[in-house]
Design a protein around this motif. Structure first.
Motif, mmCIF file in Angstrom:
data_model
loop_
_atom_site.group_PDB
_atom_site.id
_atom_site.type_symbol
_atom_site.label_atom_id
_atom_site.label_comp_id
_atom_site.label_asym_id
_atom_site.label_seq_id
_atom_site.Cartn_x
_atom_site.Cartn_y
_atom_site.Cartn_z
ATOM 1 N N VAL A 378 -0.841 7.635 -2.363
ATOM 2 C CA VAL A 378 -1.822 8.689 -2.554
ATOM 3 C C VAL A 378 -2.423 8.601 -3.946
ATOM 4 O O VAL A 378 -3.629 8.710 -4.125
ATOM 5 N N ASP A 379 -1.595 8.402 -4.933
ATOM 6 C CA ASP A 379 -2.054 8.326 -6.316
ATOM 7 C C ASP A 379 -2.508 6.896 -6.601
ATOM 8 O O ASP A 379 -1.686 5.977 -6.695
ATOM 9 N N VAL A 380 -3.806 6.708 -6.765
ATOM 10 C CA VAL A 380 -4.334 5.353 -6.956
ATOM 11 C C VAL A 380 -4.304 4.925 -8.419
ATOM 12 O O VAL A 380 -4.629 3.784 -8.734
ATOM 13 N N ARG A 381 -3.908 5.811 -9.312
ATOM 14 C CA ARG A 381 -3.897 5.459 -10.729
ATOM 15 C C ARG A 381 -2.990 4.261 -11.044
ATOM 16 O O ARG A 381 -3.395 3.368 -11.809
ATOM 17 N N PRO A 382 -1.761 4.196 -10.479
ATOM 18 C CA PRO A 382 -0.938 3.006 -10.728
ATOM 19 C C PRO A 382 -1.571 1.723 -10.197
ATOM 20 O O PRO A 382 -1.327 0.630 -10.726
ATOM 21 N N ILE A 383 -2.384 1.846 -9.137
ATOM 22 C CA ILE A 383 -3.062 0.667 -8.586
ATOM 23 C C ILE A 383 -4.178 0.233 -9.529
ATOM 24 O O ILE A 383 -4.382 -0.962 -9.768
ATOM 25 N N ILE A 384 -4.908 1.214 -10.072
ATOM 26 C CA ILE A 384 -5.948 0.887 -11.047
ATOM 27 C C ILE A 384 -5.326 0.207 -12.264
ATOM 28 O O ILE A 384 -5.860 -0.783 -12.778
ATOM 29 N N ARG A 385 -4.194 0.706 -12.703
ATOM 30 C CA ARG A 385 -3.525 0.100 -13.856
ATOM 31 C C ARG A 385 -3.064 -1.329 -13.524
ATOM 32 O O ARG A 385 -3.141 -2.236 -14.372
ATOM 33 N N LEU A 386 -2.603 -1.530 -12.300
ATOM 34 C CA LEU A 386 -2.205 -2.877 -11.862
ATOM 35 C C LEU A 386 -3.387 -3.832 -11.972
ATOM 36 O O LEU A 386 -3.266 -4.936 -12.522
ATOM 37 N N PHE A 387 -4.533 -3.420 -11.462
ATOM 38 C CA PHE A 387 -5.721 -4.266 -11.529
ATOM 39 C C PHE A 387 -6.171 -4.469 -12.975
ATOM 40 O O PHE A 387 -6.576 -5.575 -13.352
ATOM 41 N N TYR A 388 -6.107 -3.423 -13.768
ATOM 42 C CA TYR A 388 -6.512 -3.537 -15.168
ATOM 43 C C TYR A 388 -5.651 -4.583 -15.885
ATOM 44 O O TYR A 388 -6.175 -5.436 -16.617
ATOM 45 N N ASP A 389 -4.339 -4.518 -15.685
ATOM 46 C CA ASP A 389 -3.443 -5.478 -16.346
ATOM 47 C C ASP A 389 -3.729 -6.900 -15.883
ATOM 48 O O ASP A 389 -3.664 -7.848 -16.681
ATOM 49 N N ALA A 390 -4.071 -7.037 -14.586
ATOM 50 C CA ALA A 390 -4.382 -8.369 -14.064
ATOM 51 C C ALA A 390 -5.662 -8.910 -14.692
ATOM 52 O O ALA A 390 -5.746 -10.096 -15.050
ATOM 53 N N ILE A 391 -6.676 -8.043 -14.856
ATOM 54 C CA ILE A 391 -7.936 -8.461 -15.479
ATOM 55 C C ILE A 391 -7.702 -8.825 -16.938
ATOM 56 O O ILE A 391 -8.165 -9.863 -17.429
ATOM 57 N N ALA A 392 -6.966 -7.974 -17.638
ATOM 58 C CA ALA A 392 -6.696 -8.211 -19.058
ATOM 59 C C ALA A 392 -5.873 -9.481 -19.266
ATOM 60 O O ALA A 392 -6.015 -10.180 -20.274
ATOM 61 N N GLY A 393 -5.028 -9.807 -18.296
ATOM 62 C CA GLY A 393 -4.182 -10.993 -18.407
ATOM 63 C C GLY A 393 -4.764 -12.215 -17.746
ATOM 64 O O GLY A 393 -4.062 -13.223 -17.582
ATOM 65 N N ASN A 394 -6.030 -12.154 -17.322
ATOM 66 C CA ASN A 394 -6.694 -13.276 -16.638
ATOM 67 C C ASN A 394 -5.891 -13.776 -15.439
ATOM 68 O O ASN A 394 -5.725 -14.978 -15.220
ATOM 69 N N ASP A 395 -5.358 -12.834 -14.677
ATOM 70 C CA ASP A 395 -4.515 -13.189 -13.536
ATOM 71 C C ASP A 395 -4.946 -12.417 -12.286
ATOM 72 O O ASP A 395 -4.129 -11.842 -11.578
ATOM 73 N N VAL A 396 -6.252 -12.397 -12.015
ATOM 74 C CA VAL A 396 -6.776 -11.636 -10.884
ATOM 75 C C VAL A 396 -6.315 -12.223 -9.557
ATOM 76 O O VAL A 396 -6.180 -11.504 -8.563
ATOM 77 N N ARG A 397 -6.031 -13.533 -9.541
ATOM 78 C CA ARG A 397 -5.594 -14.147 -8.283
ATOM 79 C C ARG A 397 -4.318 -13.502 -7.750
ATOM 80 O O ARG A 397 -4.105 -13.438 -6.535
ATOM 81 N N SER A 398 -3.488 -12.978 -8.645
ATOM 82 C CA SER A 398 -2.228 -12.388 -8.207
ATOM 83 C C SER A 398 -2.434 -11.095 -7.436
ATOM 84 O O SER A 398 -1.555 -10.674 -6.671
ATOM 85 N N VAL A 399 -3.585 -10.448 -7.629
ATOM 86 C CA VAL A 399 -3.838 -9.180 -6.937
ATOM 87 C C VAL A 399 -5.009 -9.289 -5.952
ATOM 88 O O VAL A 399 -5.392 -8.314 -5.329
ATOM 89 N N ALA A 400 -5.563 -10.481 -5.811
ATOM 90 C CA ALA A 400 -6.769 -10.665 -4.990
ATOM 91 C C ALA A 400 -6.562 -10.233 -3.542
ATOM 92 O O ALA A 400 -7.489 -9.726 -2.901
ATOM 93 N N ALA A 401 -5.343 -10.394 -3.036
ATOM 94 C CA ALA A 401 -5.083 -10.046 -1.637
ATOM 95 C C ALA A 401 -5.259 -8.554 -1.364
ATOM 96 O O ALA A 401 -5.467 -8.147 -0.221
ATOM 97 N N PHE A 402 -5.185 -7.735 -2.411
ATOM 98 C CA PHE A 402 -5.293 -6.291 -2.227
ATOM 99 C C PHE A 402 -6.725 -5.767 -2.409
ATOM 100 O O PHE A 402 -6.983 -4.583 -2.215
ATOM 101 N N LEU A 403 -7.632 -6.644 -2.797
ATOM 102 C CA LEU A 403 -9.000 -6.203 -3.059
ATOM 103 C C LEU A 403 -9.709 -5.621 -1.837
ATOM 104 O O LEU A 403 -10.440 -4.634 -1.976
ATOM 105 N N PRO A 404 -9.545 -6.180 -0.632
ATOM 106 C CA PRO A 404 -10.250 -5.595 0.518
ATOM 107 C C PRO A 404 -9.892 -4.128 0.750
ATOM 108 O O PRO A 404 -10.714 -3.352 1.215
ATOM 109 N N MET A 405 -8.657 -3.741 0.423
ATOM 110 C CA MET A 405 -8.223 -2.373 0.653
ATOM 111 C C MET A 405 -8.546 -1.454 -0.528
ATOM 112 O O MET A 405 -8.787 -0.257 -0.357
#
Length: 427
Positions: A378-405
């Motif tokens: 329900v709380d999407v804030r931890p998900i936003i933080r997950l994506f933010y850390d991936a972007i900041a760490g140049n590791d978007v591929r690790s979370v790419a599978a969750f982008l459609p949702m």
């Protein structure tokens, strides 16, 4: 032929819809219209709009504001017949209304009658230069009844205004003589035609989008319709906190309609969003393109839930879509919707909230999605933080599978990353 009032302007009609406790929004809207110099020559209303319209005609908007800011169940209903606290569950409230209808034929409006006596001034009403009309419905003869200032007398105003506001079956029908009357919304919840019949050549209508019928306009006149852009309290819930929010939202929506403020569901100072888009829009796009180069095309093709994401895929990012993203970030971090924001403070607030959050674990989110336990996300804030850390760490591929949702949440994280890089903050 267009008729003009003494100041050389067309006659302005203000139309106020029914909507029960949502009427607090109308008073906020009326305050804003007054500040903008949009003073009506004619006011028509249905139900709570008929009551609020009385305040406008009497030029008692501030008195109406005080009433709405202090409203509560105990002020509207007899406590013995409706014993609910201010924060009762909405389901329980509806059950009590239903019980009252079954056992007593609806709620008694004795306290509303008493309250009306404290706000109605025959002298102010009939000496006002503002014309007035209301709609009610004669249940005994099954026909609508239209009453104007010319039809009313000092001792009949109260009866017909309260008849218009008798929202059956929540309230008992209102008796006048041998006839029973109910809410005017059973015939016309937004009486634009009545305002035109009274001579209005331009209309501002406050439509609360409450339950009720609306009649097609019988004449082509300029009409500005203002409706709540945010979710406001249910029309049967009288609560001072929700009422005060609705007053602010009504005021803000009018100011946004006439270009004094910016924003859609959130409200920003004038030109804030244009400056924000000009400052961060191109940076946002550049970073988005660079990130997409590392994302599998199959995953990109599946991202159809986000119109914002699709606009980026199609090599464009509109001002409107960018601002939708900015506002959705505010919703995700539970920013109050009735404030007027400075965009710099708003953006810094988003970053402050982001860094209070711990990113959700990749395995945890994967298990929840796999088991279809969406209610636990329900709380999407931890998900936003997950994506933010991936972007900041140049590791978007690790979370790419969750982008459609979670496409919008990813874009919010990207927006926050661009802000952080631009601010050179201490985080």
């Amino acid at each position: 032929m267009v008729r003009y009032v003494g100041n050389g302007k067309p006659k302005l009609g203000l139309v106020l819809s029914g909507g029960g406790s949502k009427g607090a929004y109308e008073i906020g809207a009326c305050m804003a219209l007054h500040k903008l110099g949009k003073k009506p020559d004619i006011v028509t209303g249905t139900s709570i709009g008929a009551i609020n319209g009385l305040f406008v005609v009497q030029k008692n908007i501030r008195k109406a504001l005080r009433l709405w800011r202090s409203i509560s169940f105990s002020k509207v209903y007899d406590e013995d017949s409706f014993p609910v606290c201010e924060n009762s569950d909405l389901t329980d409230i509806y059950k009590l209304y239903a019980k009252s209808f079954i056992t007593e034929g609806g709620m008694d409006i004795g306290r509303i009658k008493a309250m009306f006596d404290t706000v109605y001034s025959p002298k102010k009403f009939f000496s006002s230069p503002i014309d007035y009309g209301l709609v009610t419905f004669n249940l005994s003869s099954n026909r609508p009844v239209f009453m104007t200032k010319a039809d009313l007398k000092p001792d009949t105003v109260k009866d017909y205004v309260l008849a218009s506001a008798s929202c059956y079956p929540a309230f008992k029908p209102y008796k006048i003589g041998d006839n029973l009357f109910i809410d005017g919304g059973y015939y016309d919840n937004l009486p634009i035609n009545l305002a035109i019949q009274l001579g209005a050549e331009e209309i501002i209508a406050i439509d609360l989008r409450a339950v009720g019928f609306k009649r097609p306009n019988e004449k082509d006149v300029p009409i500005t319709i203002i409706s709540p852009r945010n979710k406001i309290v249910s029309f049967l819930v009288f609560d001072r906190v929700r009422s005060r929010e609705a007053v602010k939202l009504g005021y803000n929506d009018v100011m946004k309609t006439y270009g004094v403020y910016d924003g859609n569901e959130f409200t920003f100072k004038k030109n804030n969003l244009v400056k924000n888009y000009n400052k961060y829009g191109e940076k946002f796009l550049d970073k988005a393109y660079s990130l997409m180069e590392g994302i599998d095309e199959g995953i990109l093709g599946k991202i159809v839930s986000s119109s914002i994401f699709q606009s980026i895929v199609k090599d464009k990012l509109t001002y409107k879509n960018f601002n939708r993203l900015v506002e959705k970030a505010g919703f995700c971090f539970d920013f109050p919707e009735d404030n007027v924001y400075n965009i710099k403070t708003y953006n810094k607030g988003l970053l402050n909230e982001l860094f209070k959050v711990t990113a959700i674990n990749l395995q945890e989110i994967g298990v929840k999605i796999k088991n279809r336990k969406f209610k636990e996300i329900v709380d999407v804030r931890p998900i936003i933080r997950l994506f933010y850390d991936a972007i900041a760490g140049n590791d978007v591929r690790s979370v790419a599978a969750f982008l459609p949702m979670f496409a919008d949440e990813f874009l919010i994280a990207l927006y926050l990353y661009v802000l952080k890089k631009s601010y050179h903050s201490i985080y």
